[in-house]
Scaffold this motif. Structure first.
Motif, PDB file in Angstrom:
ATOM      1  N   PHE A  51      14.194   1.136   6.971  1.00 39.23           N
ATOM      2  CA  PHE A  51      13.507   1.396   8.235  1.00 39.23           C
ATOM      3  C   PHE A  51      14.141   2.584   8.954  1.00 39.23           C
ATOM      4  N   LEU A  52      15.473   2.591   9.032  1.00 43.27           N
ATOM      5  CA  LEU A  52      16.178   3.676   9.723  1.00 43.27           C
ATOM      6  C   LEU A  52      16.020   5.007   8.994  1.00 43.27           C
ATOM      7  N   HIS A  53      15.846   4.957   7.683  1.00 42.39           N
ATOM      8  CA  HIS A  53      15.611   6.187   6.930  1.00 42.39           C
ATOM      9  C   HIS A  53      14.254   6.787   7.295  1.00 42.39           C
ATOM     10  N   ASP A  54      13.276   5.926   7.569  1.00 37.45           N
ATOM     11  CA  ASP A  54      11.907   6.389   7.823  1.00 37.45           C
ATOM     12  C   ASP A  54      11.642   6.736   9.284  1.00 37.45           C
ATOM     13  N   LYS A  55      12.419   6.175  10.208  1.00 34.93           N
ATOM     14  CA  LYS A  55      12.130   6.336  11.626  1.00 34.93           C
ATOM     15  C   LYS A  55      13.171   7.211  12.330  1.00 34.93           C
ATOM     16  N   ARG A  70      21.162   2.060  16.832  1.00 34.79           N
ATOM     17  CA  ARG A  70      20.110   2.233  15.835  1.00 34.79           C
ATOM     18  C   ARG A  70      19.988   0.982  14.963  1.00 34.79           C
ATOM     19  N   ALA A  71      21.127   0.466  14.523  1.00 35.76           N
ATOM     20  CA  ALA A  71      21.112  -0.713  13.654  1.00 35.76           C
ATOM     21  C   ALA A  71      20.600  -1.938  14.397  1.00 35.76           C
ATOM     22  N   SER A  72      20.967  -2.077  15.660  1.00 31.79           N
ATOM     23  CA  SER A  72      20.519  -3.215  16.458  1.00 31.79           C
ATOM     24  C   SER A  72      19.001  -3.227  16.583  1.00 31.79           C
ATOM     25  N   ILE A  73      18.423  -2.085  16.896  1.00 29.11           N
ATOM     26  CA  ILE A  73      16.958  -1.988  17.010  1.00 29.11           C
ATOM     27  C   ILE A  73      16.302  -2.271  15.660  1.00 29.11           C
ATOM     28  N   ALA A  74      16.855  -1.707  14.599  1.00 32.03           N
ATOM     29  CA  ALA A  74      16.264  -1.874  13.270  1.00 32.03           C
ATOM     30  C   ALA A  74      16.270  -3.330  12.820  1.00 32.03           C
ATOM     31  N   LEU A  75      17.373  -4.031  13.040  1.00 33.08           N
ATOM     32  CA  LEU A  75      17.465  -5.425  12.599  1.00 33.08           C
ATOM     33  C   LEU A  75      16.464  -6.307  13.340  1.00 33.08           C
ATOM     34  N   GLN A  76      16.318  -6.068  14.643  1.00 36.21           N
ATOM     35  CA  GLN A  76      15.372  -6.872  15.422  1.00 36.21           C
ATOM     36  C   GLN A  76      13.923  -6.546  15.036  1.00 36.21           C
ATOM     37  N   ARG A  90       3.741   1.478   9.300  1.00 38.04           N
ATOM     38  CA  ARG A  90       3.322   2.775   8.768  1.00 38.04           C
ATOM     39  C   ARG A  90       2.644   3.640   9.847  1.00 38.04           C
ATOM     40  N   ASN A  91       2.480   4.901   9.515  1.00 40.15           N
ATOM     41  CA  ASN A  91       1.680   5.866  10.285  1.00 40.15           C
ATOM     42  C   ASN A  91       2.287   6.281  11.626  1.00 40.15           C
ATOM     43  N   TRP A  92       3.565   6.074  11.807  1.00 35.88           N
ATOM     44  CA  TRP A  92       4.242   6.575  12.997  1.00 35.88           C
ATOM     45  C   TRP A  92       5.734   6.676  12.671  1.00 35.88           C
ATOM     46  N   VAL A  93       6.473   7.459  13.463  1.00 36.38           N
ATOM     47  CA  VAL A  93       7.867   7.710  13.075  1.00 36.38           C
ATOM     48  C   VAL A  93       8.894   7.542  14.194  1.00 36.38           C
ATOM     49  N   GLU A  94       8.479   7.602  15.456  1.00 37.19           N
ATOM     50  CA  GLU A  94       9.475   7.740  16.516  1.00 37.19           C
ATOM     51  C   GLU A  94       9.646   6.491  17.384  1.00 37.19           C
ATOM     52  N   ILE A  95      10.901   6.230  17.736  1.00 38.84           N
ATOM     53  CA  ILE A  95      11.267   5.225  18.736  1.00 38.84           C
ATOM     54  C   ILE A  95      12.022   5.960  19.840  1.00 38.84           C
ATOM     55  N   ILE A  96      11.544   5.831  21.059  1.00 39.05           N
ATOM     56  CA  ILE A  96      12.172   6.493  22.201  1.00 39.05           C
ATOM     57  C   ILE A  96      12.880   5.436  23.037  1.00 39.05           C
ATOM     58  N   ALA A 123       9.559  -2.206  30.488  1.00 35.35           N
ATOM     59  CA  ALA A 123      10.769  -2.303  29.672  1.00 35.35           C
ATOM     60  C   ALA A 123      10.479  -1.928  28.227  1.00 35.35           C
ATOM     61  N   GLY A 124       9.187  -1.844  27.892  1.00 38.73           N
ATOM     62  CA  GLY A 124       8.798  -1.481  26.534  1.00 38.73           C
ATOM     63  C   GLY A 124       7.332  -1.113  26.495  1.00 38.73           C
ATOM     64  N   GLU A 125       6.978  -0.337  25.486  1.00 40.67           N
ATOM     65  CA  GLU A 125       5.589   0.090  25.306  1.00 40.67           C
ATOM     66  C   GLU A 125       5.405   0.470  23.842  1.00 40.67           C
ATOM     67  N   ALA A 126       4.245   0.140  23.297  1.00 41.57           N
ATOM     68  CA  ALA A 126       3.932   0.511  21.917  1.00 41.57           C
ATOM     69  C   ALA A 126       2.590   1.212  21.897  1.00 41.57           C
ATOM     70  N   TRP A 127       2.525   2.345  21.215  1.00 39.88           N
ATOM     71  CA  TRP A 127       1.294   3.118  21.092  1.00 39.88           C
ATOM     72  C   TRP A 127       0.752   2.962  19.680  1.00 39.88           C
ATOM     73  N   SER A 128      -0.562   2.841  19.575  1.00 39.97           N
ATOM     74  CA  SER A 128      -1.188   2.549  18.296  1.00 39.97           C
ATOM     75  C   SER A 128      -0.793   3.550  17.203  1.00 39.97           C
ATOM     76  N   ALA A 129      -0.921   4.836  17.476  1.00 39.64           N
ATOM     77  CA  ALA A 129      -0.573   5.849  16.476  1.00 39.64           C
ATOM     78  C   ALA A 129       0.610   6.685  16.943  1.00 39.64           C
ATOM     79  N   GLY A 130       1.340   6.158  17.893  1.00 38.03           N
ATOM     80  CA  GLY A 130       2.461   6.901  18.464  1.00 38.03           C
ATOM     81  C   GLY A 130       3.744   6.101  18.450  1.00 38.03           C
ATOM     82  N   PRO A 131       4.630   6.426  19.357  1.00 40.66           N
ATOM     83  CA  PRO A 131       5.971   5.833  19.311  1.00 40.66           C
ATOM     84  C   PRO A 131       6.040   4.427  19.883  1.00 40.66           C
TER      85      PRO A 131
END
Length: 254
Positions: A51-55, A70-76, A90-96, A123-131
């Protein structure tokens, strides 16, 4: 041949970019990972590494992102797909990541073409084709806020969005019934909204009454964070989530 190349590449990533032991040992005590057996922990560690390799995980407002963050976010994020597949992200790459809560200020058009304006603190937000956007302060306070997990919440939205948008029903597996899912979640959601409307005390965050999508995301949080309570108070929903995530965290906790 293509499978061999893919497998070789995967092994190279795991060898070169694996989560260091000193970070791994600090993070495996997270509540959402409670009860995982050695095989599950190994697969989770590998999944998080890939996951961390791809994001890309980037800090906002000059927040410095460490390897442990980074590892904490990835594991959760990866506990949701432990028995699924990375393709769910899939289809997105960034976590802000912001230092704390941030302001959402944007316009959007609903399914009827009506434009709405959003202006609120989040405190959080997710975009369909975005971050995916996270508040680090809320991420690290997961351990002190019973049942809350902003990472799991937002990544549940990402999974939900893959199938017909965020509507509280992800793409179900072949052995699952869409009719049963809709019946179970619709009934539970209606009952929960009634409790909130009557200002009754609720087991889960009242924010779950905002929409079926939020109900699914909040229930995904407590499915991993408080599985025994979720199974007790939402038994039918718990059963459907266990079928979808292919995990039984309540059994692990026992």
């Amino acid at each position: 041949m293509s499978w061999s190349i893919k497998n070789w590449r995967r092994n190279q990533i795991l060898q070169r970019e694996g989560i260091p032991d000193y970070i791994w040992q600090k993070l495996i005590s997270m509540r959402c990972l409670k009860g995982l057996n050695p095989d599950e922990l190994m697969r989770l560690r590998e999944c998080a590494t890939l996951f961390l390799h791809d994001k890309q995980i980037n800090g906002a407002h000059e927040l410095e992102i460490t390897d442990e963050m980074r590892a904490s976010i990835a594991l959760q994020a990866c506990i949701l797909i432990l028995n699924l597949d990375l393709d769910y992200y899939r289809n997105w790459v960034e976590i802000i990541v912001y230092p704390g809560e941030f302001i959402l200020d944007y316009d959007y058009a609903d399914e009827f073409g009506v434009v709405h304006h959003i202006h609120r603190i989040a405190a959080g937000e997710a975009w369909s084709a975005g971050p995916v956007i996270l508040s680090w302060q809320d991420t690290i306070h997961t351990a002190t806020r019973s049942g809350h997990n902003v990472v799991i919440h937002e990544f549940a939205h990402k999974i939900d969005m893959l199938h017909e948008g965020a509507n509280g029903c992800p793409e179900l597996h072949a052995n699952m019934s869409a009719y049963t899912w809709h019946e179970v979640f619709s009934q539970a959601y209606a009952q929960f909204c009634h409790q909130v409307d009557k200002r009754q005390e609720t087991i889960i965050d009242p924010y779950a009454a905002e929409s079926p999508a939020e109900f699914f995301a909040v229930l995904s949080e407590v499915f991993f964070e408080l599985p025994l309570i979720t199974q007790q108070h939402f038994p039918s929903v718990y059963e459907q989530l266990a079928l979808f995530y292919r995990q039984d965290p309540a059994q692990r906790w026992r």
